[in-house]
Design an enzyme around this catalytic site. Sequence first.
Site, PDB file in Angstrom:
ATOM      1  N   THR A 119      40.125   9.073  -3.635  1.00 57.25           N
ATOM      2  CA  THR A 119      41.068   9.970  -2.969  1.00 57.25           C
ATOM      3  C   THR A 119      41.171  11.311  -3.695  1.00 57.25           C
ATOM      4  O   THR A 119      40.960  11.384  -4.918  1.00 57.25           O
ATOM      5  CB  THR A 119      42.462   9.304  -2.934  1.00 57.25           C
ATOM      6  OG1 THR A 119      43.441  10.263  -2.593  1.00 57.25           O
ATOM      7  CG2 THR A 119      42.842   8.728  -4.288  1.00 57.25           C
ATOM      8  N   ASP A 120      41.566  12.348  -2.956  1.00 55.71           N
ATOM      9  CA  ASP A 120      41.823  13.654  -3.597  1.00 55.71           C
ATOM     10  C   ASP A 120      43.116  13.624  -4.414  1.00 55.71           C
ATOM     11  O   ASP A 120      43.378  14.544  -5.194  1.00 55.71           O
ATOM     12  CB  ASP A 120      41.873  14.774  -2.547  1.00 55.71           C
ATOM     13  CG  ASP A 120      42.977  14.601  -1.510  1.00 55.71           C
ATOM     14  OD1 ASP A 120      43.635  13.542  -1.481  1.00 55.71           O
ATOM     15  OD2 ASP A 120      43.180  15.546  -0.708  1.00 55.71           O
ATOM     16  N   GLU A 121      43.923  12.565  -4.240  1.00 59.10           N
ATOM     17  CA  GLU A 121      45.218  12.525  -4.941  1.00 59.10           C
ATOM     18  C   GLU A 121      45.050  12.388  -6.456  1.00 59.10           C
ATOM     19  O   GLU A 121      45.993  12.630  -7.209  1.00 59.10           O
ATOM     20  CB  GLU A 121      46.096  11.405  -4.373  1.00 59.10           C
ATOM     21  CG  GLU A 121      46.336  11.604  -2.892  1.00 59.10           C
ATOM     22  CD  GLU A 121      47.390  10.699  -2.267  1.00 59.10           C
ATOM     23  OE1 GLU A 121      48.289  10.237  -2.979  1.00 59.10           O
ATOM     24  OE2 GLU A 121      47.299  10.480  -1.047  1.00 59.10           O
ATOM     25  N   TYR A 132      49.938   5.020  -7.464  1.00 57.76           N
ATOM     26  CA  TYR A 132      48.732   4.861  -6.636  1.00 57.76           C
ATOM     27  C   TYR A 132      47.625   5.767  -7.135  1.00 57.76           C
ATOM     28  O   TYR A 132      46.508   5.320  -7.432  1.00 57.76           O
ATOM     29  CB  TYR A 132      49.045   5.162  -5.163  1.00 57.76           C
ATOM     30  CG  TYR A 132      47.809   5.437  -4.329  1.00 57.76           C
ATOM     31  CD1 TYR A 132      46.872   4.429  -4.092  1.00 57.76           C
ATOM     32  CD2 TYR A 132      47.549   6.709  -3.801  1.00 57.76           C
ATOM     33  CE1 TYR A 132      45.718   4.670  -3.356  1.00 57.76           C
ATOM     34  CE2 TYR A 132      46.408   6.957  -3.059  1.00 57.76           C
ATOM     35  CZ  TYR A 132      45.490   5.937  -2.836  1.00 57.76           C
ATOM     36  OH  TYR A 132      44.351   6.189  -2.112  1.00 57.76           O
ATOM     37  N   LYS A 156      43.966   4.912  -8.912  1.00 57.92           N
ATOM     38  CA  LYS A 156      42.673   5.341  -8.357  1.00 57.92           C
ATOM     39  C   LYS A 156      41.921   6.198  -9.378  1.00 57.92           C
ATOM     40  O   LYS A 156      40.698   6.095  -9.517  1.00 57.92           O
ATOM     41  CB  LYS A 156      42.871   6.122  -7.048  1.00 57.92           C
ATOM     42  CG  LYS A 156      43.352   5.297  -5.869  1.00 57.92           C
ATOM     43  CD  LYS A 156      42.381   4.209  -5.418  1.00 57.92           C
ATOM     44  CE  LYS A 156      41.120   4.752  -4.793  1.00 57.92           C
ATOM     45  NZ  LYS A 156      40.290   3.636  -4.226  1.00 57.92           N
TER      46      LYS A 156
HETATM   47  P1  NAD Z   1      44.211   0.058   3.674  1.00 62.92           P
HETATM   48  O1  NAD Z   1      45.431  -0.213   2.870  1.00 62.92           O
HETATM   49  O2  NAD Z   1      44.330   0.289   5.135  1.00 62.92           O
HETATM   50  O3  NAD Z   1      43.174  -1.164   3.501  1.00 62.92           O
HETATM   51  C1  NAD Z   1      42.906  -1.737   2.257  1.00 62.92           C
HETATM   52  C2  NAD Z   1      42.097  -3.002   2.479  1.00 62.92           C
HETATM   53  O4  NAD Z   1      41.815  -3.565   1.187  1.00 62.92           O
HETATM   54  C3  NAD Z   1      42.835  -4.074   3.289  1.00 62.92           C
HETATM   55  O5  NAD Z   1      41.977  -4.679   4.221  1.00 62.92           O
HETATM   56  C4  NAD Z   1      43.279  -5.063   2.227  1.00 62.92           C
HETATM   57  O6  NAD Z   1      43.382  -6.404   2.715  1.00 62.92           O
HETATM   58  C5  NAD Z   1      42.158  -4.938   1.210  1.00 62.92           C
HETATM   59  N1  NAD Z   1      42.614  -5.335  -0.129  1.00 62.92           N
HETATM   60  C6  NAD Z   1      43.747  -4.941  -0.770  1.00 62.92           C
HETATM   61  N2  NAD Z   1      43.857  -5.586  -1.953  1.00 62.92           N
HETATM   62  C7  NAD Z   1      42.761  -6.381  -2.064  1.00 62.92           C
HETATM   63  C8  NAD Z   1      42.288  -7.272  -3.050  1.00 62.92           C
HETATM   64  N3  NAD Z   1      42.991  -7.497  -4.180  1.00 62.92           N
HETATM   65  N4  NAD Z   1      41.122  -7.907  -2.858  1.00 62.92           N
HETATM   66  C9  NAD Z   1      40.401  -7.703  -1.717  1.00 62.92           C
HETATM   67  N5  NAD Z   1      40.811  -6.888  -0.722  1.00 62.92           N
HETATM   68  C10 NAD Z   1      41.969  -6.225  -0.910  1.00 62.92           C
HETATM   69  O7  NAD Z   1      43.502   1.268   2.935  1.00 62.92           O
HETATM   70  P2  NAD Z   1      42.608   2.444   3.548  1.00 62.92           P
HETATM   71  O8  NAD Z   1      43.500   3.536   3.979  1.00 62.92           O
HETATM   72  O9  NAD Z   1      41.613   1.864   4.481  1.00 62.92           O
HETATM   73  O10 NAD Z   1      41.856   2.948   2.222  1.00 62.92           O
HETATM   74  C11 NAD Z   1      40.582   2.425   1.857  1.00 62.92           C
HETATM   75  C12 NAD Z   1      40.109   3.118   0.596  1.00 62.92           C
HETATM   76  O11 NAD Z   1      39.996   4.516   0.854  1.00 62.92           O
HETATM   77  C13 NAD Z   1      41.055   2.975  -0.587  1.00 62.92           C
HETATM   78  O12 NAD Z   1      40.285   2.789  -1.744  1.00 62.92           O
HETATM   79  C14 NAD Z   1      41.805   4.295  -0.636  1.00 62.92           C
HETATM   80  O13 NAD Z   1      42.204   4.607  -1.949  1.00 62.92           O
HETATM   81  C15 NAD Z   1      40.730   5.244  -0.128  1.00 62.92           C
HETATM   82  N6  NAD Z   1      41.224   6.473   0.532  1.00 62.92           N
HETATM   83  C16 NAD Z   1      42.158   6.382   1.535  1.00 62.92           C
HETATM   84  C17 NAD Z   1      42.587   7.544   2.172  1.00 62.92           C
HETATM   85  C18 NAD Z   1      43.568   7.491   3.310  1.00 62.92           C
HETATM   86  O14 NAD Z   1      44.026   8.549   3.764  1.00 62.92           O
HETATM   87  N7  NAD Z   1      43.925   6.331   3.832  1.00 62.92           N
HETATM   88  C19 NAD Z   1      42.094   8.786   1.763  1.00 62.92           C
HETATM   89  C20 NAD Z   1      41.127   8.830   0.726  1.00 62.92           C
HETATM   90  C21 NAD Z   1      40.709   7.667   0.121  1.00 62.92           C
HETATM   91  P1  TYD Z   2      51.313   9.339   3.623  1.00 68.04           P
HETATM   92  O1  TYD Z   2      50.815   9.093   5.005  1.00 68.04           O
HETATM   93  O2  TYD Z   2      52.106   8.268   2.943  1.00 68.04           O
HETATM   94  O3  TYD Z   2      50.047   9.759   2.746  1.00 68.04           O
HETATM   95  P2  TYD Z   2      49.997  10.356   1.226  1.00 68.04           P
HETATM   96  O4  TYD Z   2      51.300  10.171   0.583  1.00 68.04           O
HETATM   97  O5  TYD Z   2      48.937   9.490   0.622  1.00 68.04           O
HETATM   98  O6  TYD Z   2      49.585  11.780   1.365  1.00 68.04           O
HETATM   99  O7  TYD Z   2      52.210  10.646   3.637  1.00 68.04           O
HETATM  100  C1  TYD Z   2      51.703  11.895   4.083  1.00 68.04           C
HETATM  101  C2  TYD Z   2      52.768  12.938   3.864  1.00 68.04           C
HETATM  102  O8  TYD Z   2      53.887  12.657   4.720  1.00 68.04           O
HETATM  103  C3  TYD Z   2      53.343  12.950   2.455  1.00 68.04           C
HETATM  104  O9  TYD Z   2      53.626  14.300   2.086  1.00 68.04           O
HETATM  105  C4  TYD Z   2      54.635  12.156   2.567  1.00 68.04           C
HETATM  106  C5  TYD Z   2      55.085  12.457   3.980  1.00 68.04           C
HETATM  107  N1  TYD Z   2      55.831  11.391   4.670  1.00 68.04           N
HETATM  108  C6  TYD Z   2      57.054  11.675   5.290  1.00 68.04           C
HETATM  109  O10 TYD Z   2      57.538  12.810   5.251  1.00 68.04           O
HETATM  110  N2  TYD Z   2      57.693  10.668   5.961  1.00 68.04           N
HETATM  111  C7  TYD Z   2      57.194   9.397   6.018  1.00 68.04           C
HETATM  112  O11 TYD Z   2      57.853   8.500   6.622  1.00 68.04           O
HETATM  113  C8  TYD Z   2      55.943   9.127   5.368  1.00 68.04           C
HETATM  114  C9  TYD Z   2      55.356   7.740   5.408  1.00 68.04           C
HETATM  115  C10 TYD Z   2      55.294  10.162   4.729  1.00 68.04           C
END
Ligand code: NAD
Ligand code: TYD
Length: 344
Positions: free
Chosen positions: A125-127, A150, A154
């Site tokens: 992630t960019d975070e 989180y 990461k």
């Molecule tokens: P998500 O929470 O939707 O899915 C996570 C998946 O991992 C689920 O299917 C869960 O069952 C599985 N999981 C969790 N703990 C586990 C464990 N201990 N063993 C095996 N499986 C496990 O997450 P996502 O949004 O699909 O993110 C996927 C990846 O992409 C993550 O590594 C996240 O850090 C990265 N990422 C997400 C975003 C975003 O905006 N969602 C952006 C950049 C990077």
């Molecule tokens: P989120 O979807 O949780 O992603 P991330 O925190 O990983 O960027 O949140 C996106 C943005 O929205 C973040 O600035 C927090 C804000 N947010 C709200 O304002 N209200 C909400 O209920 C949630 C879940 C997020």
Amino acid sequence: MKVLVTGGAGFIGANFLLHSVPARRNAQFLNLDALTYAANPKSLAAIEDDARYRFERVDITDGEAVRQSVDAFDPDLIVHFAAESHVDRSILGPKQFVRTNIEGTFNLLEACRARPDRLFHHVSTDEVYGSLGDEGFFTEDTAYDPSSPYSASKAASDHLVRAYHRTYGMPVKITNCSNNYGPLQFPEKLVPLMILNAVEGKALPIYGTGLNVRDWLYVEDHCRAIWAVIDKGEVGETYNVGGHNENTNIDVVDTLCALVAEALGKEKDALLDLKTFVQDRPGHDHRYAIDASKIERECHWKPAESFETGMKKTVAWYLEHREWVHDVRSGDYKRWIEANYGAR
Ligand code: NAD
Ligand code: TYD
């Protein structure tokens, strides 16, 4: 080619498999997922009968189980998505983030080390870069400065992946992507939560001022970016992925209200009135913005969806998939998973 995907029943992992299994005809896929609250195995219905796809319920914090699966499948490529992914949950309970995101990644790296030609693609992630002011972009050289448990977990996993490359010569690639949105995202994240609350006439909670900025990318564009890096990126390198779609949270919520109102034939103002400013998230990062020029230049990747087209598709998907939403929100569904896939 044998591809081991972790976390493939979650949001991005499921989109990745739905995109990849039909497209990569010469590849076999194994999906390792613990099926936590964030997973929905029904998301994968379109590929579950494909002979080139298989699922195993494995918790990556169990090093022995990971080693057995990796040894038996003997993958050429690992695409590692599995993680605890929600910032607010990491603030309430950081321990599982340390276990899954750090120890789980360590277990996978250890299991994969046995074969030196295996490519380990780490999805991050960019975070990890922390927060920007009103100007500037994250580049691959930006120093890590994570704010939440989180993003800290990461960041630690990224460091481990890089260390295994430098120390043991493991072929690795890392992608650090901005905020994803699209079908199959668990409705705790901003976009699906706001869509469903607007549909259901519930309050739309906006943290703090709502002026925090995120750089939004449609999930399919992220999946294509991962393949672009696997196919064309340099081993040992990091690539930032983002869509040049910076928006404040208020802008995102306003856009979603307008799209939901249009789709349901409702008054937009009635939905906008649901916006409710609530207490800010502790350590809330002000702004994320990605400089994606490296992946564009070296891997010839560009996002296909704009913010407008991607958000429109996303709203339509959530309106058409109420059963999926009901499933992931319901306790009955967790019991259905235990009955069909066994306990963790
Ligand atoms: P998500 O929470 O939707 O899915 C996570 C998946 O991992 C689920 O299917 C869960 O069952 C599985 N999981 C969790 N703990 C586990 C464990 N201990 N063993 C095996 N499986 C496990 O997450 P996502 O949004 O699909 O993110 C996927 C990846 O992409 C993550 O590594 C996240 O850090 C990265 N990422 C997400 C975003 C975003 O905006 N969602 C952006 C950049 C990077
Ligand atoms: P989120 O979807 O949780 O992603 P991330 O925190 O990983 O960027 O949140 C996106 C943005 O929205 C973040 O600035 C927090 C804000 N947010 C709200 O304002 N209200 C909400 O209920 C949630 C879940 C997020």
